[in-house]
Design an enzyme around this catalytic site. Structure first.
Site: not given
Ligand code: DX5
Ligand code: ZN
Length: 217
Positions: A8, A33, A35, A37, A66, A68, A137, A175
């Site tokens: 990540s 990966h 992330d 957010m 991913h 979020m 998660m 994750d």
């Protein structure tokens, strides 16, 4: 199938993003990966489109994105353009999960669905056949560097059973808080993809950490 490793980039050094992308390029890792957010679905803001565009320039392996964020359906096309090969939305953020999965697939991406630690596997019963990857998660989403929630072992087994019963070809991704301490047990429970941020990038030797995770079983 050998376990896939997805470092990540949330734990990378953003002042040296090209260098850290090259660590992953030159390692035995399988995916990047990423992330995303929004500060609404989770209590933190990571980075957005311009940073992902920079990552896309340097990354030579598939981008596992991913989301979020709330209303992820508003950005499916954008993340496709930014090179996502796997696009994961949170079940808790989707009013029309089935439609969202179909739309992700219509762009030729693999469709992932992430579950928060409190969300039950049962809720996947009616969509498991359509999903390419379930991201469990193992921390509350929002931050890197948190401790692994042990209930994830039981959840991984339960999901693995559901996949088997329904003859689905869906992958299980874990994750949050993944290290070489819990990786073997996760793989035994049925994990196919391990995401690791801090364990890799906050270490002295990220390449070595990736190699160890990759060879754990
Ligand atoms: C958490 C993110 C994770 C995070 C993992 O909200 O979804 O991908 O980067 O980081 P570590 O491995 O440090 O827990
Ligand atoms: Zn993640």
């Amino acid at each position: 199938m050998p376990t896939l490793i997805a470092p990540s980039l949330l734990a990378a050094d953003f002042g040296n993003l090209e260098r850290d992308c090259n660590i992953v390029n030159n390692s035995t890792a399988d995916w990047f990966h990423i992330d995303i957010m929004d500060g609404v679905f989770v209590p933190n803001i990571s980075f957005g489109m311009p940073v992902l565009a920079a990552i896309q320039q340097h990354a030579k392996k598939p981008l596992d994105v991913h989301l979020m964020i709330v209303e992820p359906d508003r950005y499916i096309k954008t993340f496709h353009k930014l090179g996502a090969e796997i696009l994961t939305v949170h079940l808790e953020a989707c009013k029309h999960l089935h439609r969202n999965i179909q739309e992700i697939k219509s762009f030729g991406m693999k469709a992932g669905v992430a579950l928060n630690p409190h969300t039950s596997i049962e809720l996947l019963k009616d969509s498991i056949q359509d999903i390419d990857l379930v991201c469990l998660m193992s921390v509350n989403p929002g931050f890197g560097g948190q401790s692994f929630i042990k209930n994830t072992f039981a959840k991984t087994k339960e999901l693995s059973q559901l996949i088997e019963e329904t003859n689905s070809s869906c992958l299980i991704e874990i994750d949050g808080g993944v290290t070489n301490q819990n990786a073997a047990q996760l793989i035994k429970c049925g994990a196919d993809v391990l995401v690791a941020g801090s364990h890799v990038f906050k270490s002295e030797n990220p390449l070595e950490k990736i190699k160890t995770l990759k060879n754990i079983i």
